[in-house]
Write a protein that holds these residues in place. Sequence first.
Motif: not given
Length: 257
Positions: A8-29
Amino acid sequence: MAEIRNDGLGFYDLVGKVAVITGGSSGIGAACARRLAEAGASVVVGYNAGDSRAQELISTLPGTGHSSAHIPLDDSAAIRSAAEGVARRHHSVDLLVNSAGVTEKVAHSDLEGLTDETFDRILTLNVRGTFSVIRAFTPLLRASGDGAIANISSISAFTGLGSSIAYCSAKAGLDTMTTSLARVLGPHVRIFSLSPAAVDTNFVPGRDPATVRAQAQSAPIPVVTTPDDVACSLIGAVTSLRFSTGSAIIIDGGQHL
Protein backbone atom coordinates in the motif's frame (compact mmCIF):
# COMPACT_ATOMS: atom_id res chain seq x y z
CA MET A 1 15.43 -12.36 -4.59
CA ALA A 2 13.21 -9.97 -2.70
CA GLU A 3 9.50 -10.67 -2.55
CA ILE A 4 7.08 -8.67 -4.66
CA ARG A 5 5.25 -6.58 -2.10
CA ASN A 6 1.90 -4.85 -2.23
CA ASP A 7 2.00 -3.02 1.08
CA GLY A 8 0.00 0.00 0.00
CA LEU A 9 2.97 2.35 0.11
CA GLY A 10 3.11 2.63 -3.66
CA PHE A 11 6.44 4.46 -3.68
CA TYR A 12 9.88 3.21 -4.61
CA ASP A 13 12.67 4.96 -2.71
CA LEU A 14 15.76 5.65 -4.83
CA VAL A 15 18.09 6.30 -1.90
CA GLY A 16 20.96 3.82 -2.09
CA LYS A 17 19.80 2.34 -5.40
CA VAL A 18 22.19 1.78 -8.32
CA ALA A 19 21.29 3.24 -11.72
CA VAL A 20 23.17 2.61 -14.98
CA ILE A 21 22.58 5.06 -17.83
CA THR A 22 23.78 4.49 -21.39
CA GLY A 23 24.42 7.72 -23.26
CA GLY A 24 24.63 9.28 -19.83
CA SER A 25 27.23 11.95 -20.55
CA SER A 26 24.94 14.39 -22.39
CA GLY A 27 21.38 15.29 -23.32
CA ILE A 28 18.57 13.20 -21.87
CA GLY A 29 20.99 10.76 -20.27
CA ALA A 30 22.79 13.51 -18.35
CA ALA A 31 19.48 15.01 -17.18
CA CYS A 32 18.43 11.57 -15.90
CA ALA A 33 21.76 11.21 -14.10
CA ARG A 34 21.23 14.53 -12.30
CA ARG A 35 17.68 13.71 -11.22
CA LEU A 36 18.58 10.20 -10.06
CA ALA A 37 21.57 11.47 -8.09
CA GLU A 38 19.37 14.13 -6.48
CA ALA A 39 16.96 11.35 -5.48
CA GLY A 40 19.77 9.48 -3.71
CA ALA A 41 20.85 6.91 -6.32
CA SER A 42 24.44 5.99 -7.14
CA VAL A 43 24.76 6.59 -10.88
CA VAL A 44 26.95 4.79 -13.42
CA VAL A 45 27.33 7.20 -16.35
CA GLY A 46 27.70 5.12 -19.50
CA TYR A 47 29.43 6.69 -22.48
CA ASN A 48 30.81 5.83 -25.91
CA ALA A 49 33.17 8.64 -26.94
CA GLY A 50 32.24 11.06 -24.16
CA ASP A 51 34.66 10.00 -21.43
CA SER A 52 35.64 13.57 -20.52
CA ARG A 53 31.98 14.68 -20.49
CA ALA A 54 31.12 11.75 -18.23
CA GLN A 55 33.86 12.66 -15.75
CA GLU A 56 32.82 16.31 -15.75
CA LEU A 57 29.19 15.35 -15.13
CA ILE A 58 30.10 12.98 -12.28
CA SER A 59 32.04 15.78 -10.57
CA THR A 60 28.85 17.85 -10.40
CA LEU A 61 26.44 15.16 -9.18
CA PRO A 62 25.21 15.31 -5.58
CA GLY A 63 25.73 12.29 -3.38
CA THR A 64 28.40 9.61 -3.55
CA GLY A 65 29.24 6.35 -5.28
CA HIS A 66 28.99 7.68 -8.85
CA SER A 67 31.21 6.24 -11.58
CA SER A 68 31.50 5.88 -15.35
CA ALA A 69 31.59 2.94 -17.76
CA HIS A 70 32.45 2.58 -21.43
CA ILE A 71 29.28 1.15 -23.02
CA PRO A 72 29.52 1.30 -26.85
CA LEU A 73 26.29 0.03 -28.39
CA ASP A 74 27.96 -1.67 -31.35
CA ASP A 75 30.31 -3.85 -29.27
CA SER A 76 28.60 -6.64 -27.33
CA ALA A 77 31.87 -7.82 -25.79
CA ALA A 78 32.57 -4.33 -24.43
CA ILE A 79 29.01 -4.14 -23.11
CA ARG A 80 29.46 -7.43 -21.23
CA SER A 81 32.78 -6.16 -19.88
CA ALA A 82 31.03 -3.02 -18.61
CA ALA A 83 28.39 -5.14 -16.88
CA GLU A 84 31.10 -7.23 -15.24
CA GLY A 85 32.76 -4.06 -13.96
CA VAL A 86 29.49 -2.82 -12.49
CA ALA A 87 28.92 -6.23 -10.90
CA ARG A 88 32.31 -6.10 -9.18
CA ARG A 89 31.56 -2.63 -7.82
CA HIS A 90 27.86 -2.88 -6.94
CA HIS A 91 26.82 -6.58 -7.18
CA SER A 92 23.35 -5.62 -8.48
CA VAL A 93 21.60 -2.89 -10.50
CA ASP A 94 18.22 -1.44 -9.61
CA LEU A 95 17.62 0.73 -12.70
CA LEU A 96 18.90 0.62 -16.27
CA VAL A 97 18.21 3.67 -18.45
CA ASN A 98 18.88 3.11 -22.16
CA SER A 99 19.36 6.64 -23.39
CA ALA A 100 22.12 6.09 -25.95
CA GLY A 101 21.14 6.16 -29.61
CA VAL A 102 21.84 7.76 -32.93
CA THR A 103 20.03 9.23 -35.90
CA GLU A 104 20.68 11.10 -39.12
CA LYS A 105 18.46 13.67 -40.76
CA VAL A 106 17.22 12.30 -44.09
CA ALA A 107 14.04 13.62 -45.70
CA HIS A 108 11.39 10.89 -45.80
CA SER A 109 10.86 11.54 -49.49
CA ASP A 110 14.56 11.01 -50.24
CA LEU A 111 14.49 7.23 -50.57
CA GLU A 112 17.87 7.08 -52.30
CA GLY A 113 19.41 9.34 -49.67
CA LEU A 114 18.65 6.81 -46.93
CA THR A 115 21.46 4.39 -47.73
CA ASP A 116 21.73 0.79 -46.56
CA GLU A 117 24.71 1.76 -44.42
CA THR A 118 22.79 4.56 -42.68
CA PHE A 119 19.71 2.37 -42.16
CA ASP A 120 21.79 -0.48 -40.72
CA ARG A 121 23.71 1.83 -38.40
CA ILE A 122 20.54 3.41 -36.99
CA LEU A 123 18.88 0.03 -36.42
CA THR A 124 22.02 -1.51 -34.93
CA LEU A 125 22.70 1.25 -32.43
CA ASN A 126 19.11 1.98 -31.42
CA VAL A 127 17.66 -1.53 -31.33
CA ARG A 128 20.26 -4.29 -31.31
CA GLY A 129 22.61 -2.26 -29.14
CA THR A 130 19.90 -1.60 -26.58
CA PHE A 131 19.03 -5.30 -26.56
CA SER A 132 22.69 -6.16 -26.00
CA VAL A 133 22.82 -3.83 -23.00
CA ILE A 134 19.63 -5.30 -21.52
CA ARG A 135 20.91 -8.85 -22.09
CA ALA A 136 24.20 -8.09 -20.34
CA PHE A 137 22.66 -6.30 -17.36
CA THR A 138 19.62 -8.56 -16.80
CA PRO A 139 21.39 -10.80 -14.23
CA LEU A 140 22.26 -7.69 -12.19
CA LEU A 141 18.71 -6.34 -12.46
CA ARG A 142 17.29 -9.70 -11.35
CA ALA A 143 19.72 -9.71 -8.44
CA SER A 144 18.12 -6.46 -7.28
CA GLY A 145 14.84 -8.29 -6.83
CA ASP A 146 12.90 -5.18 -7.84
CA GLY A 147 14.62 -3.78 -10.92
CA ALA A 148 13.41 -1.49 -13.67
CA ILE A 149 14.47 -0.66 -17.22
CA ALA A 150 13.61 2.56 -19.04
CA ASN A 151 14.15 2.69 -22.80
CA ILE A 152 14.26 6.21 -24.18
CA SER A 153 12.04 5.97 -27.24
CA SER A 154 10.10 8.61 -29.20
CA ILE A 155 6.61 9.36 -30.46
CA SER A 156 8.22 8.82 -33.88
CA ALA A 157 7.64 5.13 -33.18
CA PHE A 158 3.91 5.52 -33.79
CA THR A 159 3.54 8.84 -35.65
CA GLY A 160 5.99 7.84 -38.38
CA LEU A 161 7.35 11.40 -38.27
CA GLY A 162 10.95 12.06 -37.34
CA SER A 163 14.49 12.65 -38.52
CA SER A 164 14.37 9.72 -40.92
CA ILE A 165 12.30 6.67 -41.81
CA ALA A 166 15.05 4.52 -40.33
CA TYR A 167 14.80 6.34 -37.00
CA CYS A 168 11.01 5.93 -36.89
CA SER A 169 11.44 2.23 -37.67
CA ALA A 170 14.10 1.83 -35.00
CA LYS A 171 11.96 3.40 -32.27
CA ALA A 172 8.98 1.27 -33.30
CA GLY A 173 11.22 -1.77 -32.99
CA LEU A 174 12.42 -0.58 -29.59
CA ASP A 175 8.84 -0.26 -28.33
CA THR A 176 7.90 -3.74 -29.57
CA MET A 177 11.04 -5.14 -27.96
CA THR A 178 10.01 -3.46 -24.71
CA THR A 179 6.65 -5.24 -24.84
CA SER A 180 8.27 -8.60 -25.56
CA LEU A 181 10.81 -8.21 -22.77
CA ALA A 182 8.12 -7.28 -20.24
CA ARG A 183 6.80 -10.84 -20.52
CA VAL A 184 10.26 -12.31 -20.12
CA LEU A 185 11.59 -10.15 -17.28
CA GLY A 186 8.62 -10.08 -14.91
CA PRO A 187 7.89 -10.28 -12.08
CA HIS A 188 11.15 -8.95 -10.66
CA VAL A 189 12.08 -6.50 -13.44
CA ARG A 190 9.73 -3.88 -14.89
CA ILE A 191 10.42 -2.34 -18.30
CA PHE A 192 8.87 0.61 -20.10
CA SER A 193 9.49 3.15 -22.84
CA LEU A 194 9.65 6.90 -22.35
CA SER A 195 8.38 8.50 -25.57
CA PRO A 196 8.98 12.23 -25.91
CA ALA A 197 8.35 14.51 -28.84
CA ALA A 198 11.40 16.25 -30.31
CA VAL A 199 13.58 17.22 -27.35
CA ASP A 200 15.54 20.45 -27.13
CA THR A 201 19.00 18.91 -27.61
CA ASN A 202 21.56 18.66 -30.42
CA PHE A 203 20.77 14.94 -30.86
CA VAL A 204 19.74 15.35 -34.51
CA PRO A 205 22.70 16.71 -36.50
CA GLY A 206 21.70 19.73 -38.56
CA ARG A 207 18.25 20.16 -37.02
CA ASP A 208 17.13 23.77 -36.71
CA PRO A 209 15.99 24.50 -33.12
CA ALA A 210 13.28 26.72 -34.61
CA THR A 211 11.73 23.61 -36.16
CA VAL A 212 11.41 22.00 -32.73
CA ARG A 213 9.76 25.13 -31.33
CA ALA A 214 7.35 25.31 -34.27
CA GLN A 215 6.32 21.67 -33.81
CA ALA A 216 5.66 22.26 -30.13
CA GLN A 217 3.41 25.24 -30.88
CA SER A 218 0.94 22.92 -32.63
CA ALA A 219 0.41 20.79 -29.49
CA PRO A 220 -2.40 21.22 -26.93
CA ILE A 221 0.35 22.05 -24.41
CA PRO A 222 2.61 24.18 -26.62
CA VAL A 223 5.88 23.77 -24.72
CA VAL A 224 9.14 22.37 -26.09
CA THR A 225 10.13 19.12 -24.36
CA THR A 226 13.43 19.43 -22.48
CA PRO A 227 15.80 16.71 -21.29
CA ASP A 228 14.71 17.45 -17.72
CA ASP A 229 11.06 16.84 -18.67
CA VAL A 230 12.05 13.32 -19.69
CA ALA A 231 14.15 12.87 -16.56
CA CYS A 232 11.26 13.92 -14.31
CA SER A 233 8.98 11.46 -16.12
CA LEU A 234 11.58 8.76 -15.51
CA ILE A 235 11.58 9.45 -11.78
CA GLY A 236 7.78 9.37 -11.70
CA ALA A 237 7.56 6.13 -13.62
CA VAL A 238 10.21 4.32 -11.60
CA THR A 239 9.00 5.43 -8.20
CA SER A 240 5.24 5.47 -8.63
CA LEU A 241 4.13 3.23 -11.53
CA ARG A 242 4.85 0.15 -9.48
CA PHE A 243 2.67 -2.27 -11.45
CA SER A 244 3.21 -0.98 -14.98
CA THR A 245 5.39 -2.85 -17.43
CA GLY A 246 5.64 -3.16 -21.19
CA SER A 247 4.05 0.28 -21.59
CA ALA A 248 5.03 3.49 -23.35
CA ILE A 249 4.83 6.74 -21.42
CA ILE A 250 4.18 9.64 -23.79
CA ILE A 251 5.86 12.97 -23.03
CA ASP A 252 4.82 15.34 -25.82
CA GLY A 253 2.25 17.87 -24.57
CA GLY A 254 -0.31 16.07 -26.71
CA GLN A 255 1.62 16.68 -29.92
CA HIS A 256 0.66 13.27 -31.29
CA LEU A 257 -3.08 14.08 -31.13
